[in-house]
Scaffold this motif. Structure first.
Motif, PDB file in Angstrom:
ATOM      1  N   MET A  30       0.832  -1.293   0.228  1.00 56.75           N
ATOM      2  CA  MET A  30      -0.028   0.075   0.119  1.00 56.75           C
ATOM      3  C   MET A  30       0.762   1.191  -0.298  1.00 56.75           C
ATOM      4  SD  MET A  30      -3.049  -1.026  -0.227  1.00 56.75           S
ATOM      5  CE  MET A  30      -2.527  -2.715  -0.756  1.00 56.75           C
ATOM      6  N   GLN A  31       2.139   1.173   0.606  1.00 60.88           N
ATOM      7  CA  GLN A  31       3.094   2.451   0.393  1.00 60.88           C
ATOM      8  C   GLN A  31       3.937   1.980  -0.853  1.00 60.88           C
ATOM      9  OE1 GLN A  31       2.721   0.930   3.817  1.00 60.88           O
ATOM     10  NE2 GLN A  31       1.508   2.466   4.473  1.00 60.88           N
ATOM     11  N   TYR A  32       3.377   2.092  -1.950  1.00 55.19           N
ATOM     12  CA  TYR A  32       3.982   1.744  -3.149  1.00 55.19           C
ATOM     13  C   TYR A  32       4.936   2.799  -3.466  1.00 55.19           C
ATOM     14  CZ  TYR A  32       0.466   4.582  -5.113  1.00 55.19           C
ATOM     15  OH  TYR A  32      -0.544   5.562  -5.467  1.00 55.19           O
ATOM     16  N   GLN A  33       4.752   4.140  -3.305  1.00 52.06           N
ATOM     17  CA  GLN A  33       5.723   5.242  -3.805  1.00 52.06           C
ATOM     18  C   GLN A  33       7.018   5.019  -3.038  1.00 52.06           C
ATOM     19  OE1 GLN A  33       5.945   7.601  -5.993  1.00 52.06           O
ATOM     20  NE2 GLN A  33       3.764   7.552  -7.069  1.00 52.06           N
ATOM     21  N   SER A  34       6.843   4.911  -1.594  1.00 57.06           N
ATOM     22  CA  SER A  34       7.908   4.713  -0.907  1.00 57.06           C
ATOM     23  C   SER A  34       8.772   3.429  -1.161  1.00 57.06           C
ATOM     24  CB  SER A  34       7.699   4.557   0.502  1.00 57.06           C
ATOM     25  OG  SER A  34       6.936   5.828   1.113  1.00 57.06           O
ATOM     26  N   ARG A  35       8.176   2.282  -1.397  1.00 56.97           N
ATOM     27  CA  ARG A  35       8.679   0.899  -1.622  1.00 56.97           C
ATOM     28  C   ARG A  35       9.386   0.972  -2.885  1.00 56.97           C
ATOM     29  NH1 ARG A  35      12.015  -2.778  -0.575  1.00 56.97           N
ATOM     30  NH2 ARG A  35      11.238  -4.867  -1.200  1.00 56.97           N
ATOM     31  N   TYR A  36       8.963   1.727  -4.114  1.00 60.13           N
ATOM     32  CA  TYR A  36       9.412   2.058  -5.296  1.00 60.13           C
ATOM     33  C   TYR A  36      10.709   2.729  -5.317  1.00 60.13           C
ATOM     34  CZ  TYR A  36       9.717   4.519  -9.945  1.00 60.13           C
ATOM     35  OH  TYR A  36      10.168   4.972 -10.909  1.00 60.13           O
ATOM     36  N   LYS A  37      10.794   3.821  -4.541  1.00 58.97           N
ATOM     37  CA  LYS A  37      11.859   4.655  -4.301  1.00 58.97           C
ATOM     38  C   LYS A  37      13.212   3.912  -3.734  1.00 58.97           C
ATOM     39  CE  LYS A  37       9.649   9.308  -4.458  1.00 58.97           C
ATOM     40  NZ  LYS A  37       9.314  10.496  -3.975  1.00 58.97           N
ATOM     41  N   GLU A  38      12.542   3.105  -2.603  1.00 57.25           N
ATOM     42  CA  GLU A  38      13.540   2.034  -1.810  1.00 57.25           C
ATOM     43  C   GLU A  38      14.275   1.106  -2.915  1.00 57.25           C
ATOM     44  OE1 GLU A  38      13.122   0.574   2.480  1.00 57.25           O
ATOM     45  OE2 GLU A  38      12.047  -0.733   0.906  1.00 57.25           O
ATOM     46  N   LEU A  39      13.380   0.499  -3.851  1.00 58.54           N
ATOM     47  CA  LEU A  39      14.089  -0.451  -4.718  1.00 58.54           C
ATOM     48  C   LEU A  39      14.780   0.155  -5.624  1.00 58.54           C
ATOM     49  CD1 LEU A  39      10.791  -2.547  -5.135  1.00 58.54           C
ATOM     50  CD2 LEU A  39      13.041  -3.322  -3.978  1.00 58.54           C
ATOM     51  N   LEU A  40      14.613   1.576  -6.184  1.00 59.42           N
ATOM     52  CA  LEU A  40      15.496   2.154  -6.863  1.00 59.42           C
ATOM     53  C   LEU A  40      16.845   2.594  -6.320  1.00 59.42           C
ATOM     54  CD1 LEU A  40      13.131   4.747  -8.913  1.00 59.42           C
ATOM     55  CD2 LEU A  40      14.190   2.595  -9.647  1.00 59.42           C
ATOM     56  N   MET A  41      16.812   3.029  -5.074  1.00 57.50           N
ATOM     57  CA  MET A  41      18.130   3.375  -4.222  1.00 57.50           C
ATOM     58  C   MET A  41      18.672   2.200  -3.919  1.00 57.50           C
ATOM     59  SD  MET A  41      16.822   6.446  -1.440  1.00 57.50           S
ATOM     60  CE  MET A  41      15.561   5.430  -0.866  1.00 57.50           C
ATOM     61  N   LEU A  42      18.378   0.956  -3.872  1.00 52.97           N
ATOM     62  CA  LEU A  42      18.921  -0.379  -3.624  1.00 52.97           C
ATOM     63  C   LEU A  42      19.528  -0.812  -4.641  1.00 52.97           C
ATOM     64  CD1 LEU A  42      16.534  -2.376  -1.393  1.00 52.97           C
ATOM     65  CD2 LEU A  42      18.843  -2.002  -0.784  1.00 52.97           C
ATOM     66  N   HIS A  43      18.815  -0.661  -6.107  1.00 52.59           N
ATOM     67  CA  HIS A  43      19.505  -0.917  -7.345  1.00 52.59           C
ATOM     68  C   HIS A  43      20.754  -0.226  -7.435  1.00 52.59           C
ATOM     69  CE1 HIS A  43      20.001  -1.898 -11.559  1.00 52.59           C
ATOM     70  NE2 HIS A  43      19.421  -2.982 -11.278  1.00 52.59           N
ATOM     71  N   ALA A  44      20.427   1.134  -7.207  1.00 55.29           N
ATOM     72  CA  ALA A  44      21.536   2.190  -7.776  1.00 55.29           C
ATOM     73  C   ALA A  44      22.799   1.677  -6.687  1.00 55.29           C
ATOM     74  CB  ALA A  44      21.051   3.601  -7.450  1.00 55.29           C
ATOM     75  N   ALA A  45      22.803   1.328  -5.396  1.00 54.13           N
ATOM     76  CA  ALA A  45      23.695   1.135  -4.541  1.00 54.13           C
ATOM     77  C   ALA A  45      24.394  -0.164  -4.873  1.00 54.13           C
ATOM     78  CB  ALA A  45      23.058   0.950  -3.083  1.00 54.13           C
ATOM     79  N   ASP A  46      23.577  -1.041  -5.422  1.00 55.85           N
ATOM     80  CA  ASP A  46      24.231  -2.303  -5.863  1.00 55.85           C
ATOM     81  C   ASP A  46      25.049  -2.160  -7.011  1.00 55.85           C
ATOM     82  OD1 ASP A  46      23.256  -3.559  -3.507  1.00 55.85           O
ATOM     83  OD2 ASP A  46      21.600  -4.401  -4.358  1.00 55.85           O
ATOM     84  N   TYR A  47      24.213  -1.410  -7.904  1.00 58.69           N
ATOM     85  CA  TYR A  47      24.920  -1.495  -9.375  1.00 58.69           C
ATOM     86  C   TYR A  47      25.295  -0.290  -9.973  1.00 58.69           C
ATOM     87  CZ  TYR A  47      22.512  -6.117  -9.284  1.00 58.69           C
ATOM     88  OH  TYR A  47      22.145  -7.167  -9.236  1.00 58.69           O
ATOM     89  N   GLY A  48      25.338   0.725  -9.096  1.00 60.96           N
ATOM     90  CA  GLY A  48      26.079   2.193  -9.711  1.00 60.96           C
ATOM     91  C   GLY A  48      25.061   3.047 -10.224  1.00 60.96           C
ATOM     92  N   ASP A  49      23.926   2.525 -10.624  1.00 59.72           N
ATOM     93  CA  ASP A  49      22.925   3.228 -11.451  1.00 59.72           C
ATOM     94  C   ASP A  49      21.641   2.654 -11.365  1.00 59.72           C
ATOM     95  OD1 ASP A  49      22.023   5.299 -13.149  1.00 59.72           O
ATOM     96  OD2 ASP A  49      23.273   4.675 -14.911  1.00 59.72           O
TER      97      ASP A  49
END
Length: 110
Positions: A74-93
């Protein structure tokens, strides 16, 4: 709840999309090599929630997208941004298809 998405990968087929719930949530789409190429969400404007959002992804990404996984959230916006930040931290972009629609305010995980 885990920080990283851990649900099973499913083939991006019409049958698997039709079986999805019509609920809000987030998803990842991968290519044949298992690389995440897009992270998205089904929000309040998605007519049939995850089902319609992933059907749109299949149309937009075409043959490049082969699999997906999702979370009802239900907090899809926060989770969406969290997943983007995780991907950027793991892969650099960000994933390939998120680079052009980068959220205006995206933090950074350290």
């Amino acid at each position: 709840m885990q920080l990283r998405m851990s649900g099973p990968w499913r083939d991006l087929t019409a049958a698997n999309i039709a079986a999805l719930p019509g609920q809000l949530g987030v998803f990842q789409v991968a290519d044949a090599g298992g690389n995440v190429i897009h992270i998205g969400f089904a929000g309040g404007r998605s007519l049939f929630g995850l089902r319609s959002a992933l059907a749109d992804e299949a149309r937009n990404l075409g043959a490049q997208a082969t699999s997906f996984r999702y979370e009802v959230n239900m907090q899809y916006q926060s989770r969406y941004k969290e997943l983007l930040m995780l991907h950027a931290a793991d892969y650099g972009d960000l994933p390939e298809h998120n680079r052009t629609d980068r959220p205006a305010r995206l933090g950074r995980l350290g």
